[in-house]
Design an enzyme around this catalytic site. Structure first.
Site, PDB file in Angstrom:
ATOM      1  N   HIS A 143      -3.296  -9.688  -0.543  1.00  0.00           N
ATOM      2  CA  HIS A 143      -3.996  -9.702  -1.958  1.00  0.00           C
ATOM      3  C   HIS A 143      -5.256 -10.295  -1.935  1.00  0.00           C
ATOM      4  O   HIS A 143      -5.655 -10.875  -2.759  1.00  0.00           O
ATOM      5  CB  HIS A 143      -3.091 -10.270  -3.077  1.00  0.00           C
ATOM      6  CG  HIS A 143      -1.627  -9.677  -3.119  1.00  0.00           C
ATOM      7  ND1 HIS A 143      -0.590  -9.795  -2.523  1.00  0.00           N
ATOM      8  CD2 HIS A 143      -1.151  -8.706  -4.225  1.00  0.00           C
ATOM      9  CE1 HIS A 143       0.569  -9.201  -2.596  1.00  0.00           C
ATOM     10  NE2 HIS A 143       0.062  -8.383  -3.747  1.00  0.00           N
TER      11      HIS A 143
ATOM     12  N   LEU B 129       3.895   5.870  -6.402  1.00  0.00           N
ATOM     13  CA  LEU B 129       3.167   4.899  -5.602  1.00  0.00           C
ATOM     14  C   LEU B 129       2.885   5.336  -4.287  1.00  0.00           C
ATOM     15  O   LEU B 129       3.691   5.134  -3.283  1.00  0.00           O
ATOM     16  CB  LEU B 129       4.418   3.618  -5.586  1.00  0.00           C
ATOM     17  CG  LEU B 129       3.894   2.288  -5.396  1.00  0.00           C
ATOM     18  CD1 LEU B 129       4.850   1.397  -5.963  1.00  0.00           C
ATOM     19  CD2 LEU B 129       3.211   1.991  -3.789  1.00  0.00           C
ATOM     20  N   SER B 130       1.441   5.931  -4.077  1.00  0.00           N
ATOM     21  CA  SER B 130       1.157   6.045  -2.725  1.00  0.00           C
ATOM     22  C   SER B 130      -0.282   6.437  -2.904  1.00  0.00           C
ATOM     23  O   SER B 130      -1.003   7.182  -3.553  1.00  0.00           O
ATOM     24  CB  SER B 130       1.590   7.573  -2.612  1.00  0.00           C
ATOM     25  OG  SER B 130       0.955   8.340  -1.577  1.00  0.00           O
ATOM     26  N   GLU B 131      -0.929   5.257  -2.048  1.00  0.00           N
ATOM     27  CA  GLU B 131      -2.329   5.220  -2.190  1.00  0.00           C
ATOM     28  C   GLU B 131      -3.014   6.571  -1.713  1.00  0.00           C
ATOM     29  O   GLU B 131      -4.043   7.045  -1.941  1.00  0.00           O
ATOM     30  CB  GLU B 131      -3.031   4.102  -1.553  1.00  0.00           C
ATOM     31  CG  GLU B 131      -2.615   2.883  -2.225  1.00  0.00           C
ATOM     32  CD  GLU B 131      -1.238   2.302  -2.162  1.00  0.00           C
ATOM     33  OE1 GLU B 131      -0.584   3.254  -1.275  1.00  0.00           O
ATOM     34  OE2 GLU B 131      -0.822   1.463  -2.664  1.00  0.00           O
TER      35      GLU B 131
END
Lengths: 324, 364
Positions: A129, A58-60
């Site tokens: 979001h 989980l790391s953009e």
């Protein structure tokens, strides 16, 4: 011809490009077995396996950094950023690295990759979001920024983007992800990047828009027609590089321009459209340009329906222009 | 800490890496070449003939030893101080000078500051000045190599400062999970511009961070070219064998400032610098090679004279070459020049002569 949602159209584009070219790989958070939180990558894991449909940590920043390395090395990665609101850790990789790789190496190293990411409001997603980040990226030479507004274009533009030699940020308007459906051919058509589309012809005013604002513009034009004003709706489809000719042609024809976007107004993408028209065609304008946009506030949760531009607010803008 | 050569150049021959005498002399020649070149380039910068320079001084063993351990097909993602690796791969000196001067001999059209080299032909990837970004990219390229199954490895360089960056964390995380064939090579030269290692991290080293990510970490004496070579060679072999990434920490020291724009006397104790100067990696390797009868003082002089002569010849050529064509401002932004950019280019070219009169108005 099957009727597809935009989610399904995106899925088919990915599937077809992966079938056509072994170098195409998909990577991101939850894109594998789960098929993506919006189901855009559904069934790809089963068909193409874990080497080509990759669940990443989980790391953009890591996702985009990895995709850049992959693309330079000869793959055609299609990384997904789960929501465009989460893209900022990768901003450095996108703007400092991805966008400049071809330039700083004089074409020795290139990054043919497509960053897919859902964007925009209308799903009660609150601050994180819902945002529309396009202007941050259209200010960056070297990037291509594409926004489809219906399932047909979503498939055709995404296939073009994956085949493109330039890095593409592919912004998917999630408000219209699942509705409406439309007929989408099963064949391998593409839609050309860099070309706007006139969605409604008119003679009295032009609305420039993209993504989920296209149906809003069309609805507003319907209401305006009841008053006897015929509006033209220009769906830009590619924000960078812009189809300047289509913009100038339409405004020259109608003499009035309403710039519609859901992102905050100040320094938004639409402001550049205003500047271009002011530079190139101010003498054709019969009324001041009108901007209808999101407010200059963080994206709200409960009052989302007030924040988002809607047909009545657009109609008020049209009235101002027509009554000028 | 892995060490093969003692500080005086003595060696336990059982631990020597498998390198022929010729190859050892070649490594020495590369180390001396980069030292001579750095000295010359720094002088040229002081004369205002190039705009910027970052030396490798003190780190020649780490750069040359690691560079020599990778094959020509392996990709290199450099940081600032690894230009010597490109030279070792056969990149012509005139193009190096072209880049440093920023003239038309630079294949990248003078688009970046000096020391930002790029050569696809030599699998040496263009670098940015942003710290750490190349670490994730190296991981991605290695991942692509694994997916393609081509048997290559990738080396990604960084300084100690970069180990604090986001990209260090994600690159090691991703690389270990997906077992990509990447060698992460940290030149721990103790300084990130003015910030000393102990203010960069409270860890007692960089290599020790690796096990937490699930990959091996190796600490090596970065001033011992043979130890660096051996450690990198082993990491590259692990990568090729499908055993995944390795983090190497080469403990060394930056003898000069961060760059030609930096004055290190403002923030560090000259006595510490003197200690490290006494541990010079080139002198150490020379002692070994002399003990082995492989180099003589005469060879040293020859190498230095050769390098000086070829650098000077190349700089003359580069300084005489014209600047990049104005048109190169606009190419390579995209595969094709877009419409609005063409407009900007055509407008500029129509006024090129008057704009050229302003040349030099904004010195670096």
């Amino acid at each position: 011809m099957p009727e597809l949602t935009m989610v399904q159209a995106v899925n088919h584009a990915l599937r077809d490009e992966m079938r056509a070219d072994d170098e195409v790989v998909v990577l991101g958070e939850d894109v594998g077995l789960n098929g993506g939180v919006f189901r855009c990558t559904a069934d790809l894991f089963e068909e193409f396996g874990e080497d080509r449909v990759i669940d990443t940590p989980l790391s953009e920043s890591g996702i985009i950094g990895a995709a850049i390395g992959m693309a330079m090395y000869g793959l055609r990665p299609v990384p997904e950023i789960q929501f465009s609101d989460f893209i900022w850790p990768a901003f450095d990789q996108i703007t400092s690295e991805l966008a400049k790789m071809r330039y700083r190496s004089a074409g020795q190293f290139t990054c043919p990759l497509v960053i897919r990411t859902p964007y925009g409001g209308g799903i009660r997603g609150g601050h994180y979001h819902s945002q529309s980040p396009e202007a941050y990226f259209t200010h960056t030479p070297g990037l291509v920024v594409v926004v489809p507004s219906d399932p047909y274009d979503a498939k055709g533009l995404l296939r073009s983007a994956i085949q493109s030699e330039d890095p593409v940020l592919f912004l998917e308007p999630k408000r219209i992800y699942r509705s409406p459906k439309m007929e989408v051919p099963d064949d391998d058509y593409t839609v050309e990047i860099g070309k706007a589309a006139v969605r409604r012809e008119g003679t009295d005013f032009t609305i420039t828009c993209y993504g989920a604002m296209v149906p809003v513009a069309l609805e507003a034009c319907k209401k305006a027609a009841e008053k006897g004003w015929e509006g033209e709706v220009l769906d830009l489809r590619t924000l960078l590089p812009l189809d300047t000719d289509a913009l100038i042609d339409s405004v020259t024809k109608t003499g009035r321009m309403l710039v519609l976007q859901e992102a905050p107004k100040f320094c938004g993408y639409g402001s550049e459209l205003c500047a271009i028209v002011a530079e190139k065609a101010i003498d054709v304008l019969e009324a001041p340009i009108k901007r209808v946009a999101g407010f200059d506030v963080p994206f709200p949760y409960t009052l989302e329906h007030v924040y988002m531009p809607h047909a009545d607010r657009v109609l008020r803008g049209i009235e101002e222009m027509m009554d000028y | 800490m892995l060490q093969i050569l003692s500080p005086s150049g003595d060696v336990d021959s059982a631990g020597l890496p498998d390198l022929s005498s010729e190859r050892m002399v070649e490594l020495y020649r590369s180390m001396l070449t980069v030292r001579t070149m750095d000295t010359r380039m720094l002088a040229l910068q002081r004369q205002g003939r190039i705009g910027f320079y970052g030396t490798c001084k003190g780190q020649e063993a780490a750069t040359v030893g690691s560079g020599a351990a990778m094959t020509a097909d392996d990709w290199v993602f450099p940081a600032l101080r690894e230009g010597a690796v490109l030279l070792m791969r056969g990149y012509p000196l005139e193009k190096v000078m072209g880049q440093l001067v920023g003239c038309s001999l630079d294949p990248t059209h003078g688009r970046q500051m000096p020391c930002h080299f790029s050569s696809r032909e030599h699998n040496f990837v263009t670098l940015s000045s942003v710290i750490g970004t190349q670490i994730s990219q190296a991981m991605g390229a290695a991942w692509a190599s694994k997916i393609k199954g081509d048997g290559n490895a990738v080396i990604g360089y960084m300084g100690d400062g970069a180990t604090s960056s986001t990209d260090f964390h994600c690159a090691l995380t991703f690389a270990a999970v997906h077992k990509v064939p990447c060698v992460f090579f940290c030149q721990n030269n103790q300084w990130a511009i003015s910030v000393p290692f102990e203010k960069q991290t409270a860890s007692d080293g960089i290599a020790g961070k690796a096990p937490a990510y699930g990959l091996p970490g190796v600490q090596v004496d970065g001033n011992d070219v043979l130890a660096v070579y051996a450690a990198t060679k082993e990491a590259a072999e692990r990568a090729r064998n499908g055993d995944g990434p390795t983090l190497i920490e080469a403990v060394t020291f930056r003898l000069e400032g961060h760059s030609s724009s930096d004055d290190p006397t403002r923030y560090r104790d000259e006595a510490v610098v003197a200690e490290w100067r006494a541990r010079d990696p080139i002198a150490r390797f020379r002692n070994f090679l002399e003990l082995e009868g492989l180099v003589t003082e005469a060879l040293d002089c020859d190498i230095q004279d050769e390098v000086k002569a070829s650098v000077d010849a190349a700089i003359v050529v580069a300084e005489k070459a014209p600047p990049p064509e104005i048109d190169t401002l606009f190419t390579d932004v995209y595969a094709q020049v877009p419409h609005l950019l063409k407009e900007q280019r055509d407008d500029l070219l129509a006024h090129e002569h008057s704009d050229r009169e302003n040349e030099g108005a904004f010195p670096l």
